[in-house]
Enzyme design. Structure first.
Site, PDB file in Angstrom:
ATOM      1  CG  HIS A  23       0.319   6.194  -0.603  1.00 26.04           C
ATOM      2  ND1 HIS A  23      -0.805   6.673  -1.244  1.00 26.04           N
ATOM      3  CD2 HIS A  23      -0.132   5.677   0.586  1.00 26.04           C
ATOM      4  CE1 HIS A  23      -1.867   6.464  -0.500  1.00 26.04           C
ATOM      5  NE2 HIS A  23      -1.493   5.850   0.618  1.00 26.04           N
TER       6      HIS A  23
ATOM      7  CG  HIS B 140      -1.777   1.158   1.405  1.00 22.92           C
ATOM      8  ND1 HIS B 140      -3.096   1.189   0.992  1.00 22.92           N
ATOM      9  CD2 HIS B 140      -1.538   2.375   1.974  1.00 22.92           C
ATOM     10  CE1 HIS B 140      -3.627   2.370   1.283  1.00 22.92           C
ATOM     11  NE2 HIS B 140      -2.693   3.105   1.895  1.00 22.92           N
ATOM     12  CD  GLU B 141       1.643   3.556   3.761  1.00 23.36           C
ATOM     13  OE1 GLU B 141       1.784   4.591   3.069  1.00 23.36           O
ATOM     14  OE2 GLU B 141       0.716   3.420   4.583  1.00 23.36           O
TER      15      GLU B 141
END
Length: 318
Positions: free
Chosen positions: A237, A233-234
């Site tokens: 980003h 997920h990170e």
């Protein structure tokens, strides 16, 4: 502070009398209601309360002006490419990863995760970004460049934007805009992680990178977020993606048209959730950029891959 406890009980003629005695030790941990959500010792009344706390992801949204500028830059970049749907071949972009293990002492319980878990985390990233879990096969593959291990109790509990984060990254960071620096530690409050966006690199290169809770790596103890997809997920980003629920049911959303609109973050694995019934499609609960449990999420979409690819060519030189 001296605490009082009913530590001594005397019985006289069937009557219990509690004598208050002072002691300095911490009392035993209280029982936590069975329906409470607990992650790494931090208690929430429910998993929803944990999500609403903001601790699932501490990545800071770009301000509106910056978001508009990013979209303008992206449009101009695509015009230079002369093909707005261009996507480099699957597996053609190698991302070097420096993994920084910040701990408070020896042993996994102190954040000193072993090499086997680091290797497993890299495998999860490669599986996710190659489409091995069911999503699109992106251009990105991740190769471990090196590992650092640092014992520092202040850095171990660093929060986003703190002096501890700044000092840790200043001391540990390696490489350039194309290098993924991934820091594992134990942020306060049960925070799972945060990241910086590609467009933020130029203004603050030292801050660039991804921070994750050490026990979110595969085999960690931060269930249901212990299969390694906090990092997925990170890193999403870090490669330029927003949350699938950004903007809610209206507005520009996550700037990706093949992720259905979503009013709010999902958690758990709510099959057939549809928070924007006036818009096509159910909520993208399987997407890595939502907030569902690790076991529920498994995909990036084609247009997410295109966005990551274009932004990383533009801002990271990847």
């Amino acid at each position: 502070m001296i605490r009082l406890a009913s530590a001594v009980v005397a019985c006289f003629c069937g009557t219990a009398m509690a004598q208050q005695v002072p002691y300095l030790e911490e009392p035993p941990l209280r029982d936590v209601p069975a329906n409470w959500f607990v992650i790494e010792g931090h208690e929430y009344e429910s998993q929803e309360a944990f999500i609403l706390s903001g601790n699932r992801c501490h990545t800071k949204d770009l301000d509106e002006g910056t978001m508009v500028q990013v979209e303008n830059d992206l449009d101009q970049f695509k015009k230079v490419l002369e093909d707005t749907s261009s996507l480099r071949p699957a597996g053609s972009v190698t991302v070097s990863v420096w993994f920084h293990v910040i701990n408070r002492g020896t042993g996994t319980s102190n954040g000193d995760i072993p090499q086997s878990q680091i290797d497993a985390q890299l495998a999860v990233l490669n599986n996710a970004f190659s489409g091995g879990t069911g999503g699109v096969d992106t251009p990105f593959r991740f190769v471990l460049a090196g590992v650092t291990r640092t014992t520092n109790s202040t850095w171990y509990t660093m929060s986003g934007g703190s002096s501890a984060e700044r000092n840790a990254k200043t001391a540990l960071r390696r490489g350039n805009a194309a290098t993924l620096n991934l820091y594992s530690c134990s942020p306060g409050g049960g925070v799972l992680g945060w990241a910086t966006f590609p467009s933020s690199y130029t203004s603050n290169p030292t801050n660039d990178g991804v921070v994750i809770l050490y026990s979110s790596v595969p085999g960690g103890t931060a269930a249901p977020y212990n299969l390694g997809d906090t990092a997925t997920h990170e890193v999403g980003h870090w490669l330029g993606l927003y949350h699938t629920f950004q903007g809610g049911c209206n507005g520009q959303g996550d700037r990706v048209s093949d992720t259905p609109a979503e009013k709010s973050a999902a958690f758990g694995c709510p099959i057939n959730r549809n928070t924007c019934p006036s818009k096509p499609g159910n909520d993208p609960i399987r997407n890595f950029m939502d907030y569902t449990d690790d076991a529920c999420m498994y995909e990036f979409t084609t247009l997410q891959a295109e966005r990551m690819d274009a932004l990383c060519q533009q801002y990271r030189g990847l």
